[in-house]
Design an enzyme around this catalytic site. Structure first.
Site, PDB file in Angstrom:
ATOM      1  CE  LYS A   1      -3.717   2.065   2.844  1.00 22.17           C
ATOM      2  NZ  LYS A   1      -4.519   1.851   4.071  1.00 22.17           N
TER       3      LYS A   1
ATOM      4  CB  SER B   1      -7.618   3.616   3.052  1.00 19.72           C
ATOM      5  OG  SER B   1      -6.773   3.115   4.084  1.00 19.72           O
TER       6      SER B   1
ATOM      7  CB  SER C   1      -7.646   0.790   6.140  1.00 23.90           C
ATOM      8  OG  SER C   1      -8.137   2.077   6.418  1.00 23.90           O
TER       9      SER C   1
END
Length: 389
Positions: free
Chosen positions: A30, A107, A131
């Site tokens: 990420k 996210s 997330s």
């Protein structure tokens, strides 16, 4: 390269050590973790343009590389990791192959999509308010948010440090556990859970299709794992007040971390994230202190209810993934219902495992089962995931 999924990609982007238990494992990282020689963009082009290449890997990236994994690429994030939908106004919405036409969840949207598409074996992300758990639920993946502080966050962009954790997801329990072996601190052999709590008021937060699926799945999980189910009416007070307090405490920390940059770059965020930052800017010191008291009180209650042999079962999200073109109001309602569930583990700093397998009645959309355990029970949760396969 699908830029909604990947910001950078290589063959591989960063090679692993060539040895170790994760040799050859393809890792999607990420875009909040430092990868040496590359910038952190956090899902925002303006931040990316100003960023300098990182001098070293984040602790988690380095640990996985030393264990033999390779970084396939840097995967997209919702802007500044401050969303749970998985949409990005600049790079687009990553696909969700488990629910086409629907958001992947955020996210950690890029790593989740990469893993679900088979373009990576595991996704390394972060989890502050859900997330990792939300995209795992929406995309039919396994995910783990570890005990707060169990895995060092060194080299990971902070959002709200009191709640931030390194977290990861995978298509199967074996890969999830292998990554955990490389990241989690050494400790005693995993114990065994004997009791599962189900709180009626928590289950009621999910929509009707999820509630029906949860009842069946919770009974099956308990039977396969040898858990005695105990149903209780409530566990940690009013869920709406609890979620509002968590969001307020989180927002206060978010503004403390990012407020200066956000103020200096008006108009650089998509509408949902922009509005969230505006609300964060308005949190007063008094409101934050009052909210933190509620969060800490809830944490004490939840930790006391979860001794070493007990887990809490609940839906991972309030519903299945919303449609990409769903109205902002409907997406916000889904997000609010989900945060009322995810804020429990986040606020108490507890580990939470998401296992796939549930699907909503009628449309068959994936939704995950969340399993929350006491602090330090990370390896026991991974052993539970393996036992369920």
């Amino acid at each position: 390269m699908d830029v909604s999924v990947w910001r950078e990609r290589g063959e591989p982007l960063v090679a692993g050590s060539g040895r170790g238990p994760l040799r050859g494992l393809r890792l999607a990282v990420k875009d909040v973790h430092a990868v040496a020689g590359h910038r952190i963009g956090a899902g925002n082009p303006a931040r990316l343009a100003e960023a300098e290449p990182q001098p070293a890997h984040s602790w988690a990236v380095d640990a996985l590389l030393r264990a033999g994994a390779e970084v396939t690429g840097i995967a997209q994030s919702d802007e500044f990791a401050y969303s749970l939908n998985g949409t990005n106004a600049h790079y687009g919405t990553p696909p969700n192959p488990a629910a086409p036409g629907r958001v992947p969840g955020g996210s950690s949207s890029g790593p989740a999509a990469a893993v679900a598409l088979g373009e990576a074996d595991a996704g390394l992300g972060s989890d502050t308010a859900g997330s990792i758990r939300v995209p795992a639920s929406y995309c039919g993946l396994y995910g783990l948010r570890p005990t707060h502080g169990a895995v060092p966050v060194t080299g990971m962009l902070p959002l709200a440090p009191s709640f931030d954790t390194v977290a990861w997801l995978a298509r199967d329990a074996q890969t999830l556990a292998r990554v955990g072996e490389a990241l989690l601190p050494f400790g005693p052999e995993p114990g065994r859970f004997r009791k599962a709590l189900v709180a009626t008021d928590l289950v009621a937060l999910a929509d009707a299709g999820v509630r029906a699926a949860f009842r069946v799945a919770a009974a099956e999980l308990a039977e396969r794992a040898g858990l005695r189910v105990e149903e209780v009416p409530t566990l940690a007070g009013d869920p709406v007040a609890r979620a509002v307090a968590f969001a307020t405490a989180q927002a206060g920390e978010v503004w403390q971390c990012d407020g200066a940059w956000v103020s200096a770059h008006p108009g650089t965020f998509g509408p949902g994230v922009e509005a969230r930052f505006a609300r964060a800017a308005a949190v007063s010191a008094e409101s934050r202190i009052a909210a933190e008291r509620v969060v800490h009180r809830t944490a004490r209650t939840l930790r006391a209810a979860l001794p070493d042999d007990t887990v809490l079962l609940l839906p991972a999200t309030g519903g299945p993934a919303p449609l990409i073109d769903e109205t902002p109001e409907r997406k916000a309602a889904t997000r609010d219902a989900t945060v009322r569930l995810t804020c429990l583990a986040s606020g108490a700093g507890l580990p939470c495992l998401v296992v796939p397998g549930m699907s909503t009645e009628g449309d068959g959309l994936p939704v995950g089962m969340a399993v929350i355990a006491g602090p330090g029970s990370d390896r026991t949760l991974l052993a539970l995931a393996l036992a369920l396969t």
